[in-house]
Motif scaffolding. Structure first.
Motif, PDB file in Angstrom:
ATOM      1  N   VAL A 193     -10.024 -15.026 -28.425  1.00 48.50           N
ATOM      2  CA  VAL A 193      -8.700 -14.947 -29.022  1.00 48.50           C
ATOM      3  C   VAL A 193      -8.516 -16.162 -29.919  1.00 48.50           C
ATOM      4  CG1 VAL A 193      -6.235 -14.851 -28.563  1.00 48.50           C
ATOM      5  CG2 VAL A 193      -7.842 -13.747 -26.988  1.00 48.50           C
ATOM      6  N   ASN A 194      -8.064 -15.955 -31.147  1.00 51.83           N
ATOM      7  CA  ASN A 194      -7.900 -17.079 -32.067  1.00 51.83           C
ATOM      8  C   ASN A 194      -6.593 -16.960 -32.835  1.00 51.83           C
ATOM      9  OD1 ASN A 194      -8.408 -15.390 -34.468  1.00 51.83           O
ATOM     10  ND2 ASN A 194     -10.478 -15.241 -33.613  1.00 51.83           N
ATOM     11  N   LYS A 195      -6.343 -17.942 -33.660  1.00 48.51           N
ATOM     12  CA  LYS A 195      -5.055 -18.039 -34.341  1.00 48.51           C
ATOM     13  C   LYS A 195      -4.829 -16.928 -35.352  1.00 48.51           C
ATOM     14  CE  LYS A 195      -4.853 -23.068 -33.843  1.00 48.51           C
ATOM     15  NZ  LYS A 195      -4.732 -24.368 -34.546  1.00 48.51           N
ATOM     16  N   THR A 196      -5.858 -16.223 -35.778  1.00 50.36           N
ATOM     17  CA  THR A 196      -5.697 -15.180 -36.776  1.00 50.36           C
ATOM     18  C   THR A 196      -5.305 -13.844 -36.165  1.00 50.36           C
ATOM     19  OG1 THR A 196      -8.055 -14.590 -36.654  1.00 50.36           O
ATOM     20  CG2 THR A 196      -7.404 -16.305 -38.226  1.00 50.36           C
ATOM     21  N   ASP A 197      -5.299 -13.736 -34.822  1.00 53.32           N
ATOM     22  CA  ASP A 197      -4.928 -12.479 -34.180  1.00 53.32           C
ATOM     23  C   ASP A 197      -3.439 -12.210 -34.373  1.00 53.32           C
ATOM     24  OD1 ASP A 197      -7.463 -11.957 -33.294  1.00 53.32           O
ATOM     25  OD2 ASP A 197      -7.189 -13.040 -31.420  1.00 53.32           O
ATOM     26  N   PRO A 198      -3.047 -10.927 -34.316  1.00 48.46           N
ATOM     27  CA  PRO A 198      -1.613 -10.604 -34.448  1.00 48.46           C
ATOM     28  C   PRO A 198      -0.796 -11.235 -33.327  1.00 48.46           C
ATOM     29  CG  PRO A 198      -3.003  -8.643 -34.653  1.00 48.46           C
ATOM     30  CD  PRO A 198      -3.892  -9.747 -34.185  1.00 48.46           C
ATOM     31  N   GLU A 199       0.443 -11.577 -33.630  1.00 45.99           N
ATOM     32  CA  GLU A 199       1.328 -12.173 -32.635  1.00 45.99           C
ATOM     33  C   GLU A 199       1.834 -11.101 -31.681  1.00 45.99           C
ATOM     34  OE1 GLU A 199       4.620 -15.529 -33.018  1.00 45.99           O
ATOM     35  OE2 GLU A 199       5.393 -13.569 -33.660  1.00 45.99           O
ATOM     36  N   TRP A 200       1.836 -11.426 -30.390  1.00 46.39           N
ATOM     37  CA  TRP A 200       2.321 -10.500 -29.365  1.00 46.39           C
ATOM     38  C   TRP A 200       3.737 -10.920 -28.975  1.00 46.39           C
ATOM     39  CZ3 TRP A 200       0.704 -10.825 -23.553  1.00 46.39           C
ATOM     40  CH2 TRP A 200       1.315  -9.788 -22.845  1.00 46.39           C
ATOM     41  N   VAL A 201       4.683 -10.003 -29.103  1.00 45.83           N
ATOM     42  CA  VAL A 201       6.069 -10.269 -28.744  1.00 45.83           C
ATOM     43  C   VAL A 201       6.329  -9.681 -27.363  1.00 45.83           C
ATOM     44  CG1 VAL A 201       8.483  -9.946 -29.354  1.00 45.83           C
ATOM     45  CG2 VAL A 201       6.766 -10.246 -31.154  1.00 45.83           C
ATOM     46  N   ILE A 202       6.594 -10.534 -26.377  1.00 44.68           N
ATOM     47  CA  ILE A 202       6.914 -10.102 -25.015  1.00 44.68           C
ATOM     48  C   ILE A 202       8.425 -10.017 -24.925  1.00 44.68           C
ATOM     49  CG2 ILE A 202       6.637 -10.617 -22.565  1.00 44.68           C
ATOM     50  CD1 ILE A 202       4.210 -12.323 -23.285  1.00 44.68           C
ATOM     51  N   LYS A 203       8.949  -8.788 -24.866  1.00 42.46           N
ATOM     52  CA  LYS A 203      10.382  -8.578 -25.028  1.00 42.46           C
ATOM     53  C   LYS A 203      10.939  -7.703 -23.918  1.00 42.46           C
ATOM     54  CE  LYS A 203      13.744  -6.848 -28.429  1.00 42.46           C
ATOM     55  NZ  LYS A 203      13.913  -6.288 -29.780  1.00 42.46           N
ATOM     56  N   HIS A 204      12.054  -8.133 -23.334  1.00 44.83           N
ATOM     57  CA  HIS A 204      12.787  -7.307 -22.371  1.00 44.83           C
ATOM     58  C   HIS A 204      14.163  -7.924 -22.179  1.00 44.83           C
ATOM     59  CE1 HIS A 204      13.781  -4.934 -18.804  1.00 44.83           C
ATOM     60  NE2 HIS A 204      12.732  -4.189 -19.073  1.00 44.83           N
ATOM     61  N   GLU A 205      15.193  -7.092 -22.101  1.00 47.65           N
ATOM     62  CA  GLU A 205      16.563  -7.589 -22.037  1.00 47.65           C
ATOM     63  C   GLU A 205      16.973  -7.997 -20.625  1.00 47.65           C
ATOM     64  OE1 GLU A 205      18.683  -8.123 -24.533  1.00 47.65           O
ATOM     65  OE2 GLU A 205      17.097  -7.572 -25.945  1.00 47.65           O
ATOM     66  N   LYS A 206      16.374  -7.393 -19.571  1.00 49.17           N
ATOM     67  CA  LYS A 206      16.883  -7.592 -18.210  1.00 49.17           C
ATOM     68  C   LYS A 206      16.013  -8.506 -17.358  1.00 49.17           C
ATOM     69  CE  LYS A 206      18.532  -4.221 -15.883  1.00 49.17           C
ATOM     70  NZ  LYS A 206      18.670  -2.936 -15.162  1.00 49.17           N
ATOM     71  N   VAL A 207      14.807  -8.837 -17.776  1.00 52.60           N
ATOM     72  CA  VAL A 207      13.902  -9.641 -16.951  1.00 52.60           C
ATOM     73  C   VAL A 207      14.487 -11.026 -16.723  1.00 52.60           C
ATOM     74  CG1 VAL A 207      11.675 -10.834 -16.941  1.00 52.60           C
ATOM     75  CG2 VAL A 207      11.792  -8.412 -17.509  1.00 52.60           C
ATOM     76  N   THR A 208      14.673 -11.387 -15.446  1.00 48.88           N
ATOM     77  CA  THR A 208      15.191 -12.707 -15.088  1.00 48.88           C
ATOM     78  C   THR A 208      14.096 -13.652 -14.614  1.00 48.88           C
ATOM     79  OG1 THR A 208      15.676 -11.951 -12.832  1.00 48.88           O
ATOM     80  CG2 THR A 208      17.435 -11.749 -14.479  1.00 48.88           C
ATOM     81  N   SER A 209      12.976 -13.106 -14.120  1.00 45.84           N
ATOM     82  CA  SER A 209      11.864 -13.917 -13.614  1.00 45.84           C
ATOM     83  C   SER A 209      10.597 -13.559 -14.375  1.00 45.84           C
ATOM     84  CB  SER A 209      11.673 -13.672 -12.109  1.00 45.84           C
ATOM     85  OG  SER A 209      10.555 -14.373 -11.619  1.00 45.84           O
ATOM     86  N   PHE A 210       9.958 -14.569 -14.962  1.00 47.19           N
ATOM     87  CA  PHE A 210       8.761 -14.329 -15.777  1.00 47.19           C
ATOM     88  C   PHE A 210       7.689 -15.355 -15.443  1.00 47.19           C
ATOM     89  CE2 PHE A 210       6.374 -14.960 -19.844  1.00 47.19           C
ATOM     90  CZ  PHE A 210       5.727 -13.731 -19.823  1.00 47.19           C
ATOM     91  N   SER A 211       6.457 -14.864 -15.245  1.00 46.97           N
ATOM     92  CA  SER A 211       5.315 -15.721 -14.942  1.00 46.97           C
ATOM     93  C   SER A 211       4.202 -15.419 -15.922  1.00 46.97           C
ATOM     94  CB  SER A 211       4.835 -15.482 -13.500  1.00 46.97           C
ATOM     95  OG  SER A 211       3.657 -16.210 -13.242  1.00 46.97           O
ATOM     96  N   LEU A 212       3.631 -16.472 -16.504  1.00 41.88           N
ATOM     97  CA  LEU A 212       2.534 -16.316 -17.454  1.00 41.88           C
ATOM     98  C   LEU A 212       1.418 -17.287 -17.075  1.00 41.88           C
ATOM     99  CD1 LEU A 212       1.481 -14.969 -20.023  1.00 41.88           C
ATOM    100  CD2 LEU A 212       2.549 -16.807 -21.334  1.00 41.88           C
ATOM    101  N   GLN A 213       0.339 -16.746 -16.519  1.00 44.15           N
ATOM    102  CA  GLN A 213      -0.843 -17.532 -16.172  1.00 44.15           C
ATOM    103  C   GLN A 213      -1.958 -17.100 -17.112  1.00 44.15           C
ATOM    104  OE1 GLN A 213      -1.478 -18.029 -11.789  1.00 44.15           O
ATOM    105  NE2 GLN A 213       0.200 -16.548 -11.615  1.00 44.15           N
ATOM    106  N   THR A 214      -2.356 -17.987 -17.995  1.00 39.95           N
ATOM    107  CA  THR A 214      -3.252 -17.600 -19.080  1.00 39.95           C
ATOM    108  C   THR A 214      -4.709 -17.970 -18.840  1.00 39.95           C
ATOM    109  OG1 THR A 214      -2.865 -19.696 -20.218  1.00 39.95           O
ATOM    110  CG2 THR A 214      -1.375 -17.875 -20.745  1.00 39.95           C
ATOM    111  N   PHE A 215      -4.994 -18.894 -17.899  1.00 36.71           N
ATOM    112  CA  PHE A 215      -6.366 -19.342 -17.671  1.00 36.71           C
ATOM    113  C   PHE A 215      -7.033 -19.775 -18.977  1.00 36.71           C
ATOM    114  CE2 PHE A 215      -5.479 -16.296 -14.235  1.00 36.71           C
ATOM    115  CZ  PHE A 215      -5.651 -17.135 -13.145  1.00 36.71           C
ATOM    116  N   VAL A 216      -6.267 -20.434 -19.832  1.00 40.54           N
ATOM    117  CA  VAL A 216      -6.745 -21.000 -21.097  1.00 40.54           C
ATOM    118  C   VAL A 216      -7.344 -19.921 -21.996  1.00 40.54           C
ATOM    119  CG1 VAL A 216      -7.868 -23.051 -22.045  1.00 40.54           C
ATOM    120  CG2 VAL A 216      -7.415 -22.938 -19.609  1.00 40.54           C
ATOM    121  N   THR A 217      -6.724 -18.758 -22.060  1.00 39.71           N
ATOM    122  CA  THR A 217      -7.267 -17.680 -22.891  1.00 39.71           C
ATOM    123  C   THR A 217      -6.191 -17.002 -23.729  1.00 39.71           C
ATOM    124  OG1 THR A 217      -6.959 -16.037 -21.116  1.00 39.71           O
ATOM    125  CG2 THR A 217      -9.093 -17.157 -21.241  1.00 39.71           C
ATOM    126  N   SER A 218      -5.049 -17.623 -23.950  1.00 41.40           N
ATOM    127  CA  SER A 218      -3.969 -16.940 -24.650  1.00 41.40           C
ATOM    128  C   SER A 218      -4.138 -17.048 -26.161  1.00 41.40           C
ATOM    129  CB  SER A 218      -2.617 -17.525 -24.231  1.00 41.40           C
ATOM    130  OG  SER A 218      -2.517 -18.862 -24.658  1.00 41.40           O
TER     131      SER A 218
END
Length: 582
Positions: A193-218
């Motif tokens: 995964v590199n900087k030229t890849d399309p941007e991913w928009v993580i979107k939701h109106e009701k989510v109150t709890s969010f966890s993002l574990q990327t293991f250095v691969t985002s």
């Protein structure tokens, strides 16, 4: 897929963990007295049953099945679902997802082995229901985001590129979603995964709890979660830091792991006006900056004062811990009520500042020590009721300063007699027997003092091995009503002595523990057999088996207690290592 991860599949290669379809629903005859009870009574009865017992009950009649699969009980269970994005969904998986509320979704497509057309066909053949066929033209992602599911919590285990491609902007279709988690592992086929890849928009109106574990691969992403209040985050790049900066004004709970020192300097410049719980960990400790400069003092003071509602703080053993520890003791003591510190080595002059936390109610020190001078004594925490000292006895002396403690957890050592003498109000006591020193000698010499705790009603013994039998060195304890064995190895014959030691016991609980036996009973289910034997010893006691509690031969248990057991399993190829970093 399975509920609570309890079932397995025998298909090779292993595609997923799948339970067979539920049997045909029997019609109730109306002759069973229990079936005619009101719903609220049935809910109370089913609450006392284990997950497997509830599933057995669901096969009795249609009414019981409706109760077991009601949202109330589905919220108490977790559906583990393994599938590949891009593959079609069969009728068995469709039924499981339709009633799931909490789901863990593992995308097999992140493994090259599973990403084949042959496996797709094989899966549909193995797991299709011949009595209720469904056209195999609906992919798993189309069904998951159809808008018809009642999911409230979901965790995705996949790679960044597959999450972006298959989930994309579909998350709003999960209309009831409140909690969302991503575990993004390295992609297959060596893709990067590199900087030229399309941007991913993580979107939701009701989510109150969010966890993002990327293991250095985002890769490039942006969060649009206006209702988010609880954030579990790993900061490895500028995208991660941007996500935190954009959410800081509304966060109430934050758990953050930092991979580079430069992000420490950035995070302490932020303000979190609504934050109540903060957990921080700088992974690369050797690269941590020296916290003793005047500039650092000014910055961290400003940082702590920017969290006026902070109630809970969790720190790990880095130089950043020292900076925040000093600042919170001096400037955050009015609001802070819970403090947890892991693996920290303090100068005594610094650790003495902990006594400024006069409103502290909960304190946990794990693998902490003072490197110059002795431990603190006669500490004054007027509101402290819960204390945990795990391999940290060099920090606080057990004396009259801790006389108000009601809940205490500590690692077994020679101070047990002082605990019983100076903590007379203890109601809940957990003793961890996992220690480097020979525990057996301390047990033999000091465990006899436990009955001195007149108010003790909840006792937890953790990490007992077959060669450590504390009940052989103690008098009866009639005050104890609830006894818990956590990650223990207990011989079956010991339970007779245990029943004599706790005559007023109401609840006996085993959590991730093993009952060891010498002779295996023939012709009967071994788990049911030993459950009946335990009931003979504890006729008036509720028996609770949680986690991975099981029954094993004594020879197997003794082998497991060998310190080289895990290495031997690796050498014998009975266990493997999964590499998650490329």
């Amino acid at each position: 897929m399975c509920d609570e991860g309890a079932s397995t599949s025998k298909a090779k290669p292993k595609v997923s963990t799948v339970t067979p379809a539920a049997p045909a629903e029997p019609e109730t005859t109306g002759e069973c007295y229990i079936s005619r009870l009101p719903d609220e009574i049935l809910y109370t009865i089913f609450n006392l049953l284990s997950h497997d017992q509830r599933l057995d009950c669901s096969e009795t009649c249609r009414r019981w099945m409706d109760i077991v699969y009601s949202p109330y009980f589905q919220r108490k269970s977790k559906t583990s679902f393994s599938h590949c994005f891009g593959m079609t969904i069969n009728s068995v998986d469709r039924k499981r997802l339709q009633r799931a509320i909490n789901c863990e979704f593992s995308d097999c497509g992140i493994l090259e082995l599973f990403h084949t057309d042959l496996l797709r066909d094989q899966r549909n053949v193995l797991f299709e229901d011949p009595e209720n066929p469904v056209p195999s033209d609906t992919t798993i992602e189309d069904f998951l985001f159809s808008g018809d599911l009642q999911l409230e919590h979901i965790q995705f285990a996949t790679s960044f590129d597959r999450a972006r491609d298959f989930i994309g902007k579909r998350l709003p279709m999960l209309k009831n979603l409140e909690s969302l988690s991503f575990m993004l592992v390295p992609p297959h086929y060596g893709l990067e995964v590199n900087k030229t890849d399309p941007e991913w928009v993580i979107k939701h109106e009701k989510v109150t709890s969010f966890s993002l574990q990327t293991f250095v691969t985002s890769g490039p992403y942006r969060l649009e979660l206006p209702s988010m209040r609880f954030f579990v985050h790993e900061i490895d790049n500028d995208w991660d830091m941007r996500a935190l900066i954009e959410a800081k004004e509304r966060l109430e709970e934050l758990e953050v792991k930092l991979y580079f020192v430069k992000y420490v300097d950035t995070i302490v410049t932020l303000q979190f006006p609504e934050l109540k719980k903060f957990s921080v960990w700088l992974v690369k400790e050797d690269d941590s900056p020296d916290p003793n400069t005047p500039g650092d003092d000014t910055t961290t003071e400003w940082f702590i004062k920017g969290m006026p509602k902070l109630e809970q703080l969790e720190l790990r053993g880095t130089q950043m811990t020292m900076k925040l520890f000093r600042a919170v003791c001096l400037f955050g003591w009015e609001t802070l009520t819970r403090l947890t510190v892991f693996s920290a080595q303090f100068n005594r002059s610094l650790f003495e500042l902990i006594q400024e936390l006069k409103n502290l109610k909960f304190l946990r020190l794990e693998s902490c020590s003072i490197i110059d001078g002795g431990r603190l004594h006669e500490v004054n925490f007027p509101h402290l009721r819960h204390l945990e000292l795990i391999k940290s006895h060099d920090c606080l002396r057990i004396d009259a300063g801790l006389s108000l403690i009601h809940t205490f957890k500590y690692t077994m050592d020679g101070k047990l007699a002082k605990v019983c003498r100076h903590m007379p109000l203890l109601e809940k006591f957990e003793i961890d027997f996992r220690a480097e020193h020979p525990v057996a000698e301390y047990v033999k010499k000091y465990f006899k003092h436990i009955p001195e705790l007149a108010h003790l009603h909840h006792l937890t013994l953790s990490g007992i091995k077959t060669n450590t039998r504390p009940w052989n060195f103690c008098e009866p304890m009639p005050a104890v009503k609830h006894l818990v064995f956590r990650e223990c190895h207990i011989a079956r014959c010991d339970f007779k002595r245990i029943s004599e030691l706790f005559p007023e016991l109401k609840v006996l609980e085993t959590e991730n523990s093993i009952i060891a036996y010498k002779i295996e009973p023939q012709g009967v289910d071994i788990n049911r057999h030993f459950a009946r034997r335990l009931k003979q010893y504890f006729p008036k006691c509720a028996l609770v088996f949680t986690g991975g509690s099981t029954v094993e031969p004594l020879s197997t248990v003794l082998e497991m207690e060998d310190k080289n057991y895990d290495i031997k399993r690796l050498m014998d190829k009975e266990a493997g290592v999964i590499q998650i970093f490329q």
